[in-house]
Design an enzyme around this catalytic site. Structure first.
Site, PDB file in Angstrom:
ATOM      1  N   GLU A 197      -2.044   3.949  -5.838  1.00 33.77           N
ATOM      2  CA  GLU A 197      -1.742   2.648  -5.242  1.00 33.77           C
ATOM      3  C   GLU A 197      -3.047   1.873  -5.184  1.00 33.77           C
ATOM      4  OE1 GLU A 197       0.382   0.826  -1.238  1.00 33.77           O
ATOM      5  OE2 GLU A 197      -1.055   2.463  -1.045  1.00 33.77           O
TER       6      GLU A 197
ATOM      7  N   ASP B 121      -2.217   7.084  -2.001  1.00 36.66           N
ATOM      8  CA  ASP B 121      -2.151   5.917  -1.137  1.00 36.66           C
ATOM      9  C   ASP B 121      -3.488   5.173  -1.121  1.00 36.66           C
ATOM     10  OD1 ASP B 121      -0.577   4.477   0.975  1.00 36.66           O
ATOM     11  OD2 ASP B 121      -2.268   5.106   2.213  1.00 36.66           O
TER      12      ASP B 121
ATOM     13  N   ASP C 218       2.897  12.529  -1.678  1.00 41.67           N
ATOM     14  CA  ASP C 218       2.077  11.387  -1.297  1.00 41.67           C
ATOM     15  C   ASP C 218       0.730  11.914  -0.798  1.00 41.67           C
ATOM     16  OD1 ASP C 218       1.457   8.646  -0.600  1.00 41.67           O
ATOM     17  OD2 ASP C 218       3.614   8.367  -0.356  1.00 41.67           O
TER      18      ASP C 218
ATOM     19  N   HIS D 104       8.667   1.498  -0.360  1.00 42.77           N
ATOM     20  CA  HIS D 104       8.795   1.609   1.093  1.00 42.77           C
ATOM     21  C   HIS D 104       8.002   0.552   1.847  1.00 42.77           C
ATOM     22  CE1 HIS D 104       5.096   3.565  -0.022  1.00 42.77           C
ATOM     23  NE2 HIS D 104       4.693   3.526   1.221  1.00 42.77           N
ATOM     24  N   ASP D 105       7.144  -0.202   1.160  1.00 42.08           N
ATOM     25  CA  ASP D 105       6.309  -1.218   1.794  1.00 42.08           C
ATOM     26  C   ASP D 105       6.753  -2.639   1.471  1.00 42.08           C
ATOM     27  OD1 ASP D 105       4.539   0.412   3.187  1.00 42.08           O
ATOM     28  OD2 ASP D 105       3.157   0.593   1.509  1.00 42.08           O
TER      29      ASP D 105
END
Length: 558
Positions: free
Chosen positions: A257, A202, A101, A332-333
């Protein structure tokens, strides 16, 4: 595109590991790198190709690791750099790749760069971040943070504000600064030299802000898609520079993302001829159930299947032969897929989880499996605010209930139960031992109470389990070029209950049929079949040709 021309990541299936909740081996209630090593055989057996690790860097954990204080150190919660190197080698020995990440829109306020930046107004790191003059109580502009409140925090030491589009402990990096950018590229090349196989980036489309940081219309609880901080005027310049300096030097996988983008934007970020990213995560399909009354994700709406099909069709068609899709229902979000798009009741959880898997994995793009999805893990359904750990959830409760009194406690808790990020962050459910076999001590977050029935050890002995169904879908992707290369055609676009589409490649056609309801429906397939069809996969044991049972999915080859 021919079978020979495709890249390895186009045929791959990615498994997302949230390290904090995967497996604890050192008895501190927090998952760790040795826990991932312990289960590499499990992931290899499932058949996935790539492991994406959520952040494992040193961090004060204000936002569960997305506030990084040192990009080149491992958080002590997870282990050491030696543990990471052991994991990387062990994964590679089993044919599994590792992507990291990458969080470079912001750092932690405890990062050395920010500490230097904050020390005085003439420090050489000052311009690594956004500092602006203002008076206490009077921020430089009216931007709001994704986690609530102003996007500016006043610093008493230097009497200026710094920008944080997320937590106050996550100051935004200033990508206008070439020295800052080079520092990021040096760090990325350091990880590639170690042997990592790529990066998930991210909120990468936030790295270019509007020049001058102007005021804009207030969007309460708007979290993402704000044009002031997303898809800025220099974002593609920065990504193309990143590609030249880092990404093009290795045969790696990259996924960005990118909230608030359209399919046309997707072609710009992930176009085959753009020299930017391999693919992007788009979120249009995950915004369809957002509130229409100013509460954003804190909603009780259900997604319209017609709208969902429209969004997926738009992305499949627009990116065909131009760019590459990433495919995901959850991460995860987000809430758990089976609780959001399927039915997590005891009666329908298994069959609806398999249906959702069928629908997603046979689209064109690279599929992502979030840990536990292959078991049909569900939302946590925690009833008490004290059981939640997510900063976004806790801040939203304070803003919406405590401060503004817009909703009652009971109403907000219903929305949190459905939408909190912690729904996906509860520990992996391995067995019926204490805490689902994740840890034998007090956990950083509670385990989902349903681990006695949803667990790995039971799934692996039941050949009809959701787990083995995922394994079959992964095998189909690996074995049939049609899944990777085939054209996509949406059928029954306006049907509110059935998601049906065709994939076609070199004279072969597959028909994918999914019932998104708990009703038994007439299955309008005869006009699409030729009498010589063969069933490829189904989540029911028998084939009632003209019926679609609750959450039934079936795939035919003609």
């Amino acid at each position: 595109m021919t079978d020979q021309a495709i890249k390895w990541w186009q045929k791959a299936v990615v498994y997302q590991v949230y390290p904090r909740s995967f497996q604890d081996t050192n008895h501190d209630g927090i998952g760790d790198l040795q826990g991932i090593i312990q289960h590499l055989d499990y992931l290899q057996k499932l058949g996935v190709d790539v492991i994406w690790l959520n952040p494992i860097y040193r961090s004060p954990n204000d936002d569960n690791g997305y506030d990084i204080s040192d990009y080149q150190e491992i958080a002590s919660d997870f282990g050491t750099m030696a543990d990471f190197e052991e994991l990387l080698k062990a994964a590679h020995d089993k044919g599994l790749k590792i992507i990291m990440d990458l969080v470079v829109n912001h750092t932690s306020d405890e990062h050395a760069w920010f500490k230097e930046s904050r020390s005085n107004t003439t420090n050489k790191y000052r311009d690594f971040y956004f500092w602006r003059v203002g008076n206490a109580g009077n921020p430089p502009n009216n931007w709001d943070s994704a986690f609530g409140g102003s996007a500016w925090k006043y610093d008493e030491q230097t009497k200026e504000y710094y920008l944080h589009t997320f937590s106050t402990k996550q100051p935004d990096l200033n990508w206008e600064n070439p020295q800052m950018r080079q520092s990021i590229y040096d760090m990325m090349n350091w990880w590639l030299k170690k042997g990592v196989d790529g990066f998930r980036m991210d909120v990468i489309n936030q790295i270019s802000k509007l020049p001058g940081l102007p005021d804009g219309p207030l969007k309460p609880h708007s979290k993402f898609g704000d044009a002031r901080v997303t898809n800025g005027p220099k974002v593609h310049d920065y990504l193309q520079e990143m590609n030249r300096e880092v990404l093009s030097k290795k045969d790696i996988m990259t996924v960005g993302e990118t909230h608030g983008i359209t399919p046309d934007d997707g072609v710009k970020y992930a176009g085959f001829d753009r020299q930017e990213l391999n693919m992007v995560f788009e979120f249009q399909h995950l915004r369809l159930d957002n509130s229409q009354h100013g509460f954003g994700k804190w909603s009780t709406r259900k997604t319209s299947l017609v709208e969902l099909k429209k969004v997926i069709n738009n992305w499949q068609v627009a990116l065909k032969d131009k760019a590459w899709n990433s495919l995901f229902w959850n991460n995860h979000d987000t809430p758990r897929a089976v609780s959001r798009f399927g039915n997590d009741s005891e009666q329908y959880r298994d069959v609806s989880a398999k249906m959702l898997a069928t629908c997603l994995h046979l689209l064109q793009g690279t599929p992502y499996i979030y840990q536990g999805e292959e078991l049909g893990m569900t939302n946590a359904h925690f009833k008490n605010l004290a059981d939640y750990r997510d900063i976004e959830t806790l801040n939203a409760y304070q803003d919406i209930v405590t401060k503004s009194h817009l909703l009652t406690n009971d109403d907000m808790m219903q929305r949190i139960e459905a939408n909190s990020r912690d729904n996906s962050r509860t520990p992996m459910q391995w067995n019926t031992l204490v805490n689902a076999g994740f840890s034998d001590v007090t956990l950083w977050i509670k385990v989902n109470p349903n681990y006695s029935t949803i667990k790995v050890d039971a799934a692996l002995v039941d050949k009809n389990s959701t787990w083995y169904y995922y394994q079959k879908l992964i095998t189909l992707r690996h074995d049939y070029p049609l899944v990777t290369l085939g054209d996509f055609k949406l059928l029954l676009a306006d049907d509110p209950n059935i998601f049906m589409y065709q994939r076609h490649w070199q004279g072969q056609t597959w028909l994918v049929i999914c019932n998104f309801t708990e009703q038994t429906l007439n299955c309008p397939v005869n006009e699409y079949l030729n009498g010589r069809e063969q069933q490829i996969i189904s989540n029911y044991a028998d084939d009632q040709h003209n019926n679609l049972r609750p959450y039934e999915s079936k795939v035919y080859s003609m």
